[in-house]
Design an enzyme around this catalytic site. Structure first.
Site, mmCIF file in Angstrom:
data_model
loop_
_atom_site.group_PDB
_atom_site.id
_atom_site.type_symbol
_atom_site.label_atom_id
_atom_site.label_comp_id
_atom_site.label_asym_id
_atom_site.label_seq_id
_atom_site.Cartn_x
_atom_site.Cartn_y
_atom_site.Cartn_z
ATOM 1 N N LYS A 58 0.821 -1.212 0.000
ATOM 2 C CA LYS A 58 0.000 0.000 0.000
ATOM 3 C C LYS A 58 0.859 1.267 0.000
ATOM 4 C CE LYS A 58 -1.842 -1.610 3.837
ATOM 5 N NZ LYS A 58 -0.930 -2.682 4.285
ATOM 6 N N HIS A 186 0.011 -3.323 14.705
ATOM 7 C CA HIS A 186 0.644 -2.181 14.041
ATOM 8 C C HIS A 186 0.650 -1.016 15.018
ATOM 9 C CE1 HIS A 186 1.996 0.739 11.211
ATOM 10 N NE2 HIS A 186 1.911 -0.082 10.183
ATOM 11 N N GLU A 265 6.206 -5.869 8.436
ATOM 12 C CA GLU A 265 5.534 -5.387 7.219
ATOM 13 C C GLU A 265 5.893 -3.924 6.978
ATOM 14 O OE1 GLU A 265 1.471 -5.902 8.316
ATOM 15 O OE2 GLU A 265 1.540 -8.079 8.172
HETATM 16 C C1 PLP Z 1 -1.414 -3.952 8.044
HETATM 17 C C2 PLP Z 1 -0.344 -2.979 7.724
HETATM 18 N N1 PLP Z 1 0.923 -3.413 7.673
HETATM 19 C C3 PLP Z 1 1.930 -2.590 7.348
HETATM 20 C C4 PLP Z 1 1.702 -1.262 7.057
HETATM 21 C C5 PLP Z 1 2.855 -0.391 6.674
HETATM 22 O O1 PLP Z 1 3.154 0.542 7.642
HETATM 23 P P1 PLP Z 1 4.396 1.509 7.510
HETATM 24 O O2 PLP Z 1 4.316 2.165 6.200
HETATM 25 O O3 PLP Z 1 4.256 2.427 8.653
HETATM 26 O O4 PLP Z 1 5.636 0.667 7.643
HETATM 27 C C6 PLP Z 1 0.402 -0.745 7.158
HETATM 28 C C7 PLP Z 1 0.126 0.666 6.896
HETATM 29 O O5 PLP Z 1 -0.980 1.149 6.871
HETATM 30 C C8 PLP Z 1 -0.656 -1.633 7.476
HETATM 31 O O6 PLP Z 1 -1.916 -1.206 7.541
#
Ligand code: PLP
Length: 382
Positions: A58, A186, A265
């Site tokens: 994402k 998270h 993640e």
């Molecule tokens: C389920 C999940 N994992 C990982 C991430 C990635 O987070 P970050 O960009 O803070 O590393 C997000 C971000 O919204 C998320 O919703």
């Protein structure tokens, strides 16, 4: 292009290369730096030895990023049928995917089943029923609500089961025929407070113990994302992926031992600093005594990171060695909300001057729209 005398290149690109890219594609240009992306991935690996990296698509789903990270061994956190489809289309094995969205559409679950994605997250009782009906063989990871103290975006607001509910949710998943395999959380994004992770791990240990008593043997600890894209100076010390790795890696082993699989993640920390925007001044005006500069990318484009991710950016020009004045930077659309920065210090700029915006790789291009017909910036892998 005019050159300042401070540097001979921008983001590894010579001025001549930038000139020729602009001649070929015009602006805005969204440059993804391959070397930086690889460095960020390798750095994460070295600071978190033994933790498997599932890049959170994402943050930026551009195919270049999937290709580069896929080639060097990254796995992927995907949130929808479309993200699964995209990653699989680049030859990534379904075994390297976690469907990490606790509220999934039935057709997404069905697609995961048909394509061999075996692991998915959940955080509520209804989701158990939904998964069990569509994909009874699925392995499930329970996401719990954990502290987000100090994080810009709180990711335990819309998601995450109360830790007290965790055991019931694991038992219910097992009773429904699913295979509960782990816990995820998270701590919010970006997180500069390592205590959030530590408190979360303590909650996860307790849940592992409660589950073991009931005969559920959990083996996956998914510490989510949230890792910062740069070094932050906090009141007492510096926080970075490195400092977090040094604190958390020993704790993972101490709390869970070597038999567990550790998963992270990261999104922002891998792609944030690998993205550079090159935008151009397309208009100027003096309104109520203030200098307005209109750029060819804005709030509805790459700067959608401002409303959606609450990002704050730095702006550079090739005239940065000249005097600066407060000004307003705005985007190209007809909407008044399309203001990128108000009061920012910039040199006196002219039409066609370039504005460079580093650290814009995450949650920016991903959420850009084509409102008013303006194209998303052309993406270049450098
Ligand atoms: C389920 C999940 N994992 C990982 C991430 C990635 O987070 P970050 O960009 O803070 O590393 C997000 C971000 O919204 C998320 O919703």
């Amino acid at each position: 292009m005019e050159r300042n005398n401070l540097s001979t290149s921008v983001f590894g690109l010579s001025y001549d290369q930038i000139d020729s890219l602009i001649e070929q594609h015009d602006t805005p240009l969204f440059i993804i730096n391959r070397e930086k992306l690889i460095d960020n991935y390798q750095a994460f690996r070295s600071f978190f030895p033994g933790v498997e990296i599932y890049y959170a698509l994402k943050a930026n789903p551009h195919p270049y990023i999937i290709q580069v990270l896929g080639e060097i061994g990254s796995s992927f956190d995907v949130a929808s049928l479309q993200e699964i489809q995209l990653v699989l289309s680049y030859g990534i094995s379904p075994q390297r995917l976690i469907f990490a969205n606790t509220i999934k559409r039935k057709k997404g679950i069905r697609f995961a089943k048909e394509n061999g994605i075996t692991r998915m997250t959940y955080d509520n009782f209804d989701e158990i029923g939904k998964i069990a009906r569509v994909y009874p063989e699925a392995s499930v990871i329970l996401r719990i609500k954990t502290p987000s103290v100090g994080s810009r975006i709180n990711l335990s607001y819309k998601f995450g089961a109360e830790p007290q509910e965790a055991l019931d949710l694991l038992l219910q998943a097992r009773d429904a025929g699913l295979n509960p395999i782990g816990i995820s959380f998270h701590v919010g994004s970006p997180c500069t407070n390592v205590e959030n992770y530590i408190a979360s791990l303590k909650l996860v240990v307790q849940i592992f113990e409660q589950a073991a008593i009931k005969g559920i043997h959990l083996t996956i600890v998914d510490i989510g994302g949230g890792f910062p894209l740069q070094v932050y100076q906090t009141q007492n010390n510096e926080v970075s992926v490195e400092s977090m790795g040094k604190t958390l890696t020993p704790l993972l082993l101490e709390y869970f031992g070597r038999d567990c699989t550790f998963v992270a993640e990261p999104g922002r920390s891998l792609v944030g600093s690998a993205g550079l925007l090159i935008s151009k001044v397309i208009g100027r005006a003096k309104r109520s005594g203030k200098n307005w500069y209109y750029l060819d990318d804005g709030y509805y484009g790459t700067f959608s990171a401002i409303p959606f991710d609450k990002s704050i950016f730095e702006f550079y020009t090739l005239k940065d060695d000249t005097e600066k004045y407060p000004c307003i930077l705005a985007g190209p659309t007809c909407d008044s909300i399309d203001v990128i920065a108000d009061g920012v210090m910039m040199p006196e700029m002219e039409l066609d001057d370039l504005v460079f915006v580093p650290n814009i790789g995450a949650y920016s291009w991903a959420s850009a729209t084509t409102f008013n017909g303006f194209d998303k910036p052309k993406v270049i892998l450098s």
